[in-house]
Design a protein around this motif. Structure first.
Motif, PDB file in Angstrom:
ATOM      1  N   ASN A   1     -13.003  -2.045 -45.944  1.00 20.98           N
ATOM      2  CA  ASN A   1     -11.759  -1.394 -45.650  1.00 20.98           C
ATOM      3  C   ASN A   1     -10.568  -1.969 -45.767  1.00 20.98           C
ATOM      4  O   ASN A   1     -10.065  -3.014 -44.978  1.00 20.98           O
ATOM      5  CB  ASN A   1     -11.671  -0.959 -44.123  1.00 20.98           C
ATOM      6  CG  ASN A   1     -12.755   0.099 -43.712  1.00 20.98           C
ATOM      7  OD1 ASN A   1     -12.840   1.221 -44.278  1.00 20.98           O
ATOM      8  ND2 ASN A   1     -13.700  -0.008 -42.892  1.00 20.98           N
ATOM      9  N   ASN A   2      -9.896  -1.862 -46.852  1.00 14.76           N
ATOM     10  CA  ASN A   2      -8.720  -2.775 -47.213  1.00 14.76           C
ATOM     11  C   ASN A   2      -7.298  -2.224 -47.165  1.00 14.76           C
ATOM     12  O   ASN A   2      -6.341  -2.956 -46.854  1.00 14.76           O
ATOM     13  CB  ASN A   2      -9.039  -3.356 -48.635  1.00 14.76           C
ATOM     14  CG  ASN A   2      -7.805  -4.074 -49.311  1.00 14.76           C
ATOM     15  OD1 ASN A   2      -7.462  -4.997 -48.742  1.00 14.76           O
ATOM     16  ND2 ASN A   2      -7.255  -3.280 -50.355  1.00 14.76           N
ATOM     17  N   ALA A   3      -7.342  -0.838 -47.046  1.00 16.14           N
ATOM     18  CA  ALA A   3      -6.001  -0.103 -47.363  1.00 16.14           C
ATOM     19  C   ALA A   3      -5.499  -0.373 -46.194  1.00 16.14           C
ATOM     20  O   ALA A   3      -5.841  -0.535 -45.131  1.00 16.14           O
ATOM     21  CB  ALA A   3      -6.306   1.326 -47.383  1.00 16.14           C
ATOM     22  N   GLY A   4      -4.079  -0.427 -46.118  1.00 23.19           N
ATOM     23  CA  GLY A   4      -3.021  -1.007 -44.905  1.00 23.19           C
ATOM     24  C   GLY A   4      -1.649  -1.234 -45.671  1.00 23.19           C
ATOM     25  O   GLY A   4      -1.428  -1.323 -46.849  1.00 23.19           O
ATOM     26  N   PHE A   5      -0.954  -1.156 -44.733  1.00 24.73           N
ATOM     27  CA  PHE A   5       0.703  -1.774 -45.217  1.00 24.73           C
ATOM     28  C   PHE A   5       1.362  -2.304 -43.821  1.00 24.73           C
ATOM     29  O   PHE A   5       0.878  -2.170 -42.922  1.00 24.73           O
ATOM     30  CB  PHE A   5       1.447  -0.595 -45.695  1.00 24.73           C
ATOM     31  CG  PHE A   5       1.809   0.605 -44.893  1.00 24.73           C
ATOM     32  CD1 PHE A   5       2.924   0.494 -44.382  1.00 24.73           C
ATOM     33  CD2 PHE A   5       0.858   1.655 -44.663  1.00 24.73           C
ATOM     34  CE1 PHE A   5       3.302   1.603 -43.537  1.00 24.73           C
ATOM     35  CE2 PHE A   5       1.250   2.486 -43.881  1.00 24.73           C
ATOM     36  CZ  PHE A   5       2.599   2.539 -43.389  1.00 24.73           C
TER      37      PHE A   5
ATOM     38  N   LYS B   1       7.044   6.011 -40.226  1.00 26.28           N
ATOM     39  CA  LYS B   1       6.400   4.883 -40.909  1.00 26.28           C
ATOM     40  C   LYS B   1       5.542   4.226 -40.024  1.00 26.28           C
ATOM     41  O   LYS B   1       4.622   3.829 -40.333  1.00 26.28           O
ATOM     42  CB  LYS B   1       7.465   4.181 -41.492  1.00 26.28           C
ATOM     43  CG  LYS B   1       6.813   3.262 -42.666  1.00 26.28           C
ATOM     44  CD  LYS B   1       7.778   2.401 -43.494  1.00 26.28           C
ATOM     45  CE  LYS B   1       7.207   1.342 -44.153  1.00 26.28           C
ATOM     46  NZ  LYS B   1       8.060   0.744 -45.224  1.00 26.28           N
ATOM     47  N   GLN B   2       6.152   3.811 -38.615  1.00 22.62           N
ATOM     48  CA  GLN B   2       5.189   3.193 -37.968  1.00 22.62           C
ATOM     49  C   GLN B   2       4.048   3.791 -37.300  1.00 22.62           C
ATOM     50  O   GLN B   2       2.849   3.099 -37.211  1.00 22.62           O
ATOM     51  CB  GLN B   2       6.017   2.904 -36.574  1.00 22.62           C
ATOM     52  CG  GLN B   2       7.344   2.086 -36.739  1.00 22.62           C
ATOM     53  CD  GLN B   2       7.473   0.808 -37.687  1.00 22.62           C
ATOM     54  OE1 GLN B   2       6.678  -0.067 -37.544  1.00 22.62           O
ATOM     55  NE2 GLN B   2       8.063   1.157 -38.680  1.00 22.62           N
ATOM     56  N   LEU B   3       4.124   5.063 -37.134  1.00 23.10           N
ATOM     57  CA  LEU B   3       2.860   5.928 -36.658  1.00 23.10           C
ATOM     58  C   LEU B   3       1.959   6.042 -38.110  1.00 23.10           C
ATOM     59  O   LEU B   3       0.785   6.078 -37.727  1.00 23.10           O
ATOM     60  CB  LEU B   3       3.120   7.111 -36.064  1.00 23.10           C
ATOM     61  CG  LEU B   3       4.224   7.286 -34.882  1.00 23.10           C
ATOM     62  CD1 LEU B   3       4.521   8.802 -34.699  1.00 23.10           C
ATOM     63  CD2 LEU B   3       3.432   6.890 -33.805  1.00 23.10           C
TER      64      LEU B   3
ATOM     65  N   MET C   1       1.551   3.786 -40.138  1.00 16.81           N
ATOM     66  CA  MET C   1       0.797   2.431 -40.285  1.00 16.81           C
ATOM     67  C   MET C   1      -0.259   2.323 -39.255  1.00 16.81           C
ATOM     68  O   MET C   1      -1.354   1.811 -39.410  1.00 16.81           O
ATOM     69  CB  MET C   1       1.921   1.271 -39.812  1.00 16.81           C
ATOM     70  CG  MET C   1       1.654  -0.214 -40.413  1.00 16.81           C
ATOM     71  SD  MET C   1       2.577  -1.383 -39.548  1.00 16.81           S
ATOM     72  CE  MET C   1       4.233  -0.730 -39.688  1.00 16.81           C
ATOM     73  N   ILE C   2      -0.157   2.753 -37.903  1.00 20.67           N
ATOM     74  CA  ILE C   2      -0.971   2.828 -37.233  1.00 20.67           C
ATOM     75  C   ILE C   2      -2.250   3.746 -37.632  1.00 20.67           C
ATOM     76  O   ILE C   2      -3.598   3.368 -37.378  1.00 20.67           O
ATOM     77  CB  ILE C   2      -0.650   3.329 -35.701  1.00 20.67           C
ATOM     78  CG1 ILE C   2       0.148   2.366 -35.202  1.00 20.67           C
ATOM     79  CG2 ILE C   2      -1.746   3.507 -34.878  1.00 20.67           C
ATOM     80  CD1 ILE C   2       0.947   2.802 -34.084  1.00 20.67           C
ATOM     81  N   GLN C   3      -2.012   4.747 -38.233  1.00 19.73           N
ATOM     82  CA  GLN C   3      -3.017   5.705 -38.513  1.00 19.73           C
ATOM     83  C   GLN C   3      -4.010   5.078 -40.081  1.00 19.73           C
ATOM     84  O   GLN C   3      -5.182   5.113 -39.797  1.00 19.73           O
ATOM     85  CB  GLN C   3      -2.405   7.099 -39.415  1.00 19.73           C
ATOM     86  CG  GLN C   3      -3.191   7.981 -39.893  1.00 19.73           C
ATOM     87  CD  GLN C   3      -4.540   8.681 -39.178  1.00 19.73           C
ATOM     88  OE1 GLN C   3      -4.457   8.738 -37.825  1.00 19.73           O
ATOM     89  NE2 GLN C   3      -5.626   8.724 -39.669  1.00 19.73           N
ATOM     90  N   LEU C   4      -3.171   4.318 -40.683  1.00 18.79           N
ATOM     91  CA  LEU C   4      -3.800   3.944 -41.851  1.00 18.79           C
ATOM     92  C   LEU C   4      -4.681   2.690 -41.443  1.00 18.79           C
ATOM     93  O   LEU C   4      -5.817   2.232 -41.699  1.00 18.79           O
ATOM     94  CB  LEU C   4      -2.938   3.646 -43.128  1.00 18.79           C
ATOM     95  CG  LEU C   4      -3.509   3.025 -44.160  1.00 18.79           C
ATOM     96  CD1 LEU C   4      -4.561   3.887 -44.952  1.00 18.79           C
ATOM     97  CD2 LEU C   4      -2.412   2.659 -45.341  1.00 18.79           C
ATOM     98  N   ASN C   5      -3.965   1.552 -40.785  1.00 17.16           N
ATOM     99  CA  ASN C   5      -4.474   0.287 -40.560  1.00 17.16           C
ATOM    100  C   ASN C   5      -5.522   0.378 -39.644  1.00 17.16           C
ATOM    101  O   ASN C   5      -6.461  -0.470 -39.389  1.00 17.16           O
ATOM    102  CB  ASN C   5      -3.134  -0.648 -40.088  1.00 17.16           C
ATOM    103  CG  ASN C   5      -2.152  -0.948 -40.893  1.00 17.16           C
ATOM    104  OD1 ASN C   5      -2.364  -0.299 -42.298  1.00 17.16           O
ATOM    105  ND2 ASN C   5      -1.449  -1.921 -40.605  1.00 17.16           N
ATOM    106  N   VAL C   6      -5.601   1.294 -38.381  1.00 10.61           N
ATOM    107  CA  VAL C   6      -6.393   1.361 -37.346  1.00 10.61           C
ATOM    108  C   VAL C   6      -7.380   2.643 -37.476  1.00 10.61           C
ATOM    109  O   VAL C   6      -8.444   2.590 -37.735  1.00 10.61           O
ATOM    110  CB  VAL C   6      -5.462   1.420 -36.127  1.00 10.61           C
ATOM    111  CG1 VAL C   6      -6.423   1.354 -34.920  1.00 10.61           C
ATOM    112  CG2 VAL C   6      -4.884   0.003 -36.049  1.00 10.61           C
TER     113      VAL C   6
ATOM    114  N   ALA D   1       6.570  -3.886 -50.401  1.00  6.37           N
ATOM    115  CA  ALA D   1       6.138  -2.524 -49.610  1.00  6.37           C
ATOM    116  C   ALA D   1       6.752  -2.614 -48.093  1.00  6.37           C
ATOM    117  O   ALA D   1       7.032  -1.538 -47.548  1.00  6.37           O
ATOM    118  CB  ALA D   1       4.664  -2.333 -49.916  1.00  6.37           C
ATOM    119  N   ALA D   2       6.630  -3.824 -47.548  1.00  5.68           N
ATOM    120  CA  ALA D   2       7.090  -3.794 -46.181  1.00  5.68           C
ATOM    121  C   ALA D   2       8.466  -4.029 -46.024  1.00  5.68           C
ATOM    122  O   ALA D   2       9.173  -4.135 -44.865  1.00  5.68           O
ATOM    123  CB  ALA D   2       6.488  -5.104 -45.789  1.00  5.68           C
ATOM    124  N   ASP D   3       9.282  -4.274 -47.135  1.00  5.16           N
ATOM    125  CA  ASP D   3      10.696  -4.283 -47.093  1.00  5.16           C
ATOM    126  C   ASP D   3      11.351  -5.527 -46.623  1.00  5.16           C
ATOM    127  O   ASP D   3      12.142  -5.665 -45.820  1.00  5.16           O
ATOM    128  CB  ASP D   3      11.587  -2.978 -46.285  1.00  5.16           C
ATOM    129  CG  ASP D   3      12.755  -2.850 -46.647  1.00  5.16           C
ATOM    130  OD1 ASP D   3      13.324  -3.332 -47.727  1.00  5.16           O
ATOM    131  OD2 ASP D   3      13.473  -2.326 -45.844  1.00  5.16           O
TER     132      ASP D   3
END
Length: 257
Positions: free
Chosen positions: A85-89, A102-104, A106-111, A191-193
């Motif tokens: 499980n590597n996908a994340g930003f 974008k914050q939401l 991030m939670i969806q993908l990372n968690v 990607a994180a600006d």
């Protein structure tokens, strides 16, 4: 021959995992949004190593995406021996000034996506009494990070969740490992600006090194690994020796633009 499924496989650490596992004669299921990048990588690895590489283009932020991915793997009649499980930003900036959507996401993908995929594939591994799951966190999991508050919080979740699963699965035959990389060569900062001044960091280590250290730790059935040398070990252990307020103030000064 074993098979690994890697999310976020089109670049960075995910791509490095694919390249290293291919040299070890592991079949691959590569997952990311970019069909073209995945196909190019898959063709290269199949040609060089004579392994089976399946490509699944999937945006794991979307509702139902993880179940769709799992169903595709079942349709291909593939047993996953190693889930990565590597996908994340990430996203840089004061929380109130950043885009909420974008914050939401991030939670969806990372968690959420990581939890769902772990749940979907872990049961199969337990029934076979073998398999492994690697969850990619970050050394930021050990610290609150002002100006990257959501990212650090998601990675803290991944660390706690993974270490708990490691303990739960010690007698199931399934290995669980969480890797917490320090600064690594990738497009994460772009990607994180991040401000340009923070993007050029000579301490960034090659993604290949992160992968090699991770696979060594997995082979030893360790629960956690922090990559990147002694300096990173010092940083992640700061909260053990300093008041939390002091730690947060120190980190804030480092990350403030």
């Amino acid at each position: 021959m074993k098979t690994a499924l890697i999310t976020g496989a089109s670049e960075g650490i995910g791509k490095a995992f694919a390249q290293e596992l291919a040299t070890r004669q592991t079949n691959l299921v590569l997952v990311a949004r970019s069909q073209d990048k995945l196909r190019t990588l898959a063709d290269e690895l199949q040609e060089q190593h004579k392994i089976r590489v399946e490509v699944i283009s999937q945006d794991l932020i979307l509702q139902g995406a993880c179940q769709n991915l799992y169903d595709r793997v079942q349709d291909l009649e593939i047993e996953i021996d190693l889930l990565i499980n590597n996908a994340g930003f990430g996203d840089y900036g004061a929380f109130a000034s950043r885009d909420l959507q974008k914050q939401l996401q991030m939670i969806q993908l990372n968690v959420s996506a990581l939890v769902e995929l772990t749940h979907l594939f872990l049961g199969q591994m337990q029934s076979r009494q073998q398999g492994a799951i690697v969850n990619v966190s970050s050394m930021s999991a050990f610290l609150p990070i002002p100006y990257m508050s959501i990212y650090a919080a998601t990675k803290a979740f991944v660390l706690s969740f993974s270490e708990s699963l490691w303990a739960e699965n010690r007698e199931t035959g399934v290995k669980i490992l969480v890797v917490c990389p320090g600064p690594t060569e990738s497009n994460f900062s772009e990607a994180a600006d991040f401000p340009k001044v923070r993007k050029r960091n000579p301490s960034h280590i090659p993604a290949k090194e992160v992968v090699e250290k991770t696979l060594e730790a997995l082979n030893k059935a360790e629960p956690t690994i922090v990559t990147g040398g002694l300096g990173n070990q010092v940083v992640v252990n700061l909260p053990r020796f300093l008041p939390r307020e002091t730690v947060v103030n120190l980190v804030e000064k480092q990350f403030k633009n």
